[in-house]
Design an enzyme around this catalytic site. Structure first.
Site, mmCIF file in Angstrom:
data_model
loop_
_atom_site.group_PDB
_atom_site.id
_atom_site.type_symbol
_atom_site.label_atom_id
_atom_site.label_comp_id
_atom_site.label_asym_id
_atom_site.label_seq_id
_atom_site.Cartn_x
_atom_site.Cartn_y
_atom_site.Cartn_z
ATOM 1 N N LYS A 147 2.513 -6.928 8.975
ATOM 2 C CA LYS A 147 2.172 -5.639 8.374
ATOM 3 C C LYS A 147 3.229 -4.624 8.791
ATOM 4 O O LYS A 147 3.362 -4.300 9.976
ATOM 5 C CB LYS A 147 0.777 -5.207 8.836
ATOM 6 C CG LYS A 147 0.250 -3.976 8.133
ATOM 7 C CD LYS A 147 -1.196 -3.708 8.520
ATOM 8 C CE LYS A 147 -1.743 -2.490 7.811
ATOM 9 N NZ LYS A 147 -3.154 -2.202 8.185
ATOM 10 N N GLY A 170 0.816 -1.199 0.000
ATOM 11 C CA GLY A 170 0.000 0.000 0.000
ATOM 12 C C GLY A 170 0.847 1.244 0.000
ATOM 13 O O GLY A 170 2.080 1.196 -0.133
ATOM 14 N N ALA A 171 0.180 2.387 0.177
ATOM 15 C CA ALA A 171 0.886 3.666 0.134
ATOM 16 C C ALA A 171 1.785 3.858 1.343
ATOM 17 O O ALA A 171 2.786 4.588 1.267
ATOM 18 C CB ALA A 171 -0.126 4.804 0.049
ATOM 19 N N ASP A 209 -13.110 2.804 7.978
ATOM 20 C CA ASP A 209 -12.610 2.332 6.680
ATOM 21 C C ASP A 209 -13.152 0.937 6.382
ATOM 22 O O ASP A 209 -12.408 0.047 5.954
ATOM 23 C CB ASP A 209 -11.079 2.329 6.662
ATOM 24 C CG ASP A 209 -10.526 2.314 5.235
ATOM 25 O OD1 ASP A 209 -11.293 2.635 4.304
ATOM 26 O OD2 ASP A 209 -9.344 1.972 5.059
#
EC number: 2.7.11.1
Length: 599
Positions: free
Chosen positions: A33, A13-14, A129
């Site tokens: 992660k 991801g970003a 989210d």
């Protein structure tokens, strides 16, 4: 990090990446992660640390499992979470390729997601989210909600105002720059369930302005007609424009259409995962009662009360709800409500023959004013009362009325039964728990079934179901006989249930002989008027009963109107059309009843 072996990169991801790792000792796969802190804004750093702290504190079976976390060299926040072999929901939707998911599977997923959100909201946590790529599937196709990078912890009455999240899943109030609360997660979940149902996004446009316009107007395409109207209506309720009109996660879990799936989750979930209280075991959740074919059998019942609130719903199996009839209440995670599920075997009524005699022992529940476990007191070992049932037709239905009641109080049949009194039963006096042999139609405000509503006789104070005997032991004990006859109509079928209670007062003691004389007089008068009592039903000529019935109908109609359930309201009011019932006659007897009540 030395304890884990990196296998491959499974996401990027970003702000970081996701790696599949294996624990060297456990030989179990996890997801690492890694969130990059270098060259990031202060807000991003705070968000990374908050996610690490938040994921370490939450514990729920439908939220990704937390294993470990640390900060690596001050440059990365590392979080070890459980690995979901089924991938995320966005990938599952792509793999479906036009083959829609079954409604049963969608309802199961919806219940699991609602339980995860209800747990978060009860702890004042906004996810912010919720989207299909953050919903993960295990090997057995169970749900795990993940990615708490944008989550926010609120105070009791606080609201969020930051515009964060994925645009396609943002709620109208967030786009309008209005402070938002937990209902924003409900909107996002509604978008996810819509996408899982229709296999396309709920809101999609070529540019951001068109997308915002669609979301603020809450314009969505119709859902596939292969799904039931109740399920489609449930999704639409989550996508209502006004957050005040959107149901909460706890309210959605109480929706009648989701009850079978909520029960399944309660039975399958482990007590250690915060779905079932730790003092209860899954075995105690459902108790089935069956009677053997022998003429004599002993039934031992045990009932616990965890507070002064009692929620009972009788349900009957139907084609849409293929599960055992159950008496259940759903645990609200934000409070200390108790979870009590009692399952009644449907074959119970059919197996009891017309002359079968059985004995029962019941317990008295002591109601406490506080929400503390109440004591369960059982009666001493005595000769149990004998109850015989005569079956006239193919089914039996029994009703129970409290013994102690005032002269003018008449309970409406649709209201829940009152709790037993805290009075400890005396020796020689036994109460019979008819609810344990009861099969009742599914009639509730949330799920009206007009054709299943039974006509219950409204008993009065001068017609007690059981006669209390307080007698001192005499030289020659004489058994007292109390005959109670009640007639109930259910599904156009007349049922007469005769309760014959023989109480052997060998060990009983009374304060005076007057109680024994009164009991004998009452029993003789009851036997003399048994013929007229057998035929008692709902008296259509009684103004008071008809007024109460109309009052209940109006309350019911108002509630359906408030919930915008117009189809059910139409079914309810259809019998009162111009050609069905005269409004003029209705107004006349209602006015008369008001006049008589005023006198």
């Amino acid at each position: 990090m030395e304890q884990y072996e990196v296998l491959e990169q499974i996401g990027k991801g970003a702000f970081g990446s996701a790696l599949l790792v294996r624990h060297k000792v456990e030989k179990k796969k996890y997801v690492l992660k890694k969130i990059r802190l270098a060259r990031q804004t202060d807000r991003t750093r705070r968000s990374a640390h908050q996610e690490m702290q938040l994921i370490a504190t939450v514990r729920n079976p439908f939220i990704v499992e937390y294993k470990d976390s640390w900060v690596e060299k001050g440059c990365y926040v590392c979080i070890i979470i459980g690995y979901c072999e089924g991938g995320d929901m966005a990938e599952a939707i792509k793999r479906a390729t036009g083959d829609h998911f079954s409604e049963e599977k969608l309802c199961k997923w919806l219940v699991q997601l609602l339980m995860a959100l209800d747990y978060l909201h009860a702890n004042h946590i906004l996810h912010r989210d919720v989207k299909c790529s953050n919903i993960f599937l295990t090997r057995d196709q169970s749900i795990r909600l993940g990615d708490f990078g944008l989550a926010k912890i609120l105070t009791s009455d606080d609201l969020a105002s930051s515009v964060v999240g994925t645009p396609s899943y943002m709620c109208p109030e967030l786009l309008a720059d209005i402070p938002y609360g937990t209902k924003s997660d409900i909107w996002s979940l509604g978008c996810c369930i819509y996408e899982m149902t229709a296999l396309r996004p709920a809101f999609k446009a070529f540019d951001m302005q068109a997308l915002i316009s669609k979301i603020t107007k809450s314009i969505v395409s119709p859902l596939p007609t292969r799904y039931s109207g109740a399920f489609r209506g449930l999704i639409k309720s989550m996508l209502r424009k006004s957050p005040e009109h959107r149901p909460s996660a706890a309210e959605l879990l109480k929706h009648p259409h989701l009850q079978p799936y909520v029960l399944q989750v309660h039975l399958k979930s482990s007590p250690a995962r915060n779905i079932i209280p730790s003092h209860q075991s899954p075995i105690d959740k459902v108790k089935k009662m069956t009677f053997p074919t022998e003429s004599m059998c002993r039934s031992k019942g045990r009932r616990n009360s965890l507070g002064n609130e009692r929620i009972v719903t009788f349900s009957k199996p139907s084609p849409e709800r293929k599960f055992t009839s159950s008496i259940q209440s759903i645990k609200d995670y934000s409070t200390t409500r108790s979870v009590k599920d009692l399952s009644i075997d449907v074959s119970l009524v059919e197996e009891v023959s017309s002359k079968t005699t059985f004995t029962t022992r019941t317990s008295s529940i002591v109601k406490t004013p506080k929400r503390t476990p109440s004591k369960t007191i059982t009666t001493p070992q005595l000769e149990p009362p004998k109850v015989s049932y005569n079956r006239v037709n193919r089914s039996e239905l029994l009703s129970r009325t409290p013994v102690n009641r005032s002269a003018r109080v008449i309970r409406r049949a649709s209201l829940p039964l009152p709790l037993p009194s805290s009075e400890t039963p005396k020796r020689g006096v036994s109460s019979i728990s008819i609810l344990e042999q009861l099969e009742s139609p599914d009639v509730s405000v949330n799920s009206p079934r007009i054709d299943r509503i039974a006509e219950f006789p409204l008993a009065s104070s001068e017609d007690p179901p059981f006669l209390k005997l307080h007698g001192r032991r005499s030289p020659t004990p004489t058994p007292q006989h109390c005959v109670i006859d009640q007639s109930i109509t259910k599904d156009k079928c007349m049922v007469e249930a005769f309760h014959i209670i023989d109480v052997d007062d060998d060990d009983g003691r009374s304060d005076s002989s007057s109680g024994r004389n009164n009991a004998a007089a009452a029993a003789s008068s009851r036997a003399g008027s048994s013929e007229s009592t057998r035929q008692r039903r709902f008296d259509t000529s009684s103004y008071q009963q008809r007024a109460e019935a109309l009052e209940g109908l109006l309350e019911f109609s108002a509630q359906l109107l408030q919930q915008e359930r117009y189809d059910e309201l139409g079914v309810l009011l259809k019998p009162f059309g111009p050609e069905k019932v005269s409004p003029r006659e209705t107004a006349i007897w209602l006015t008369k009843s008001f006049k008589e009540t005023g006198l």
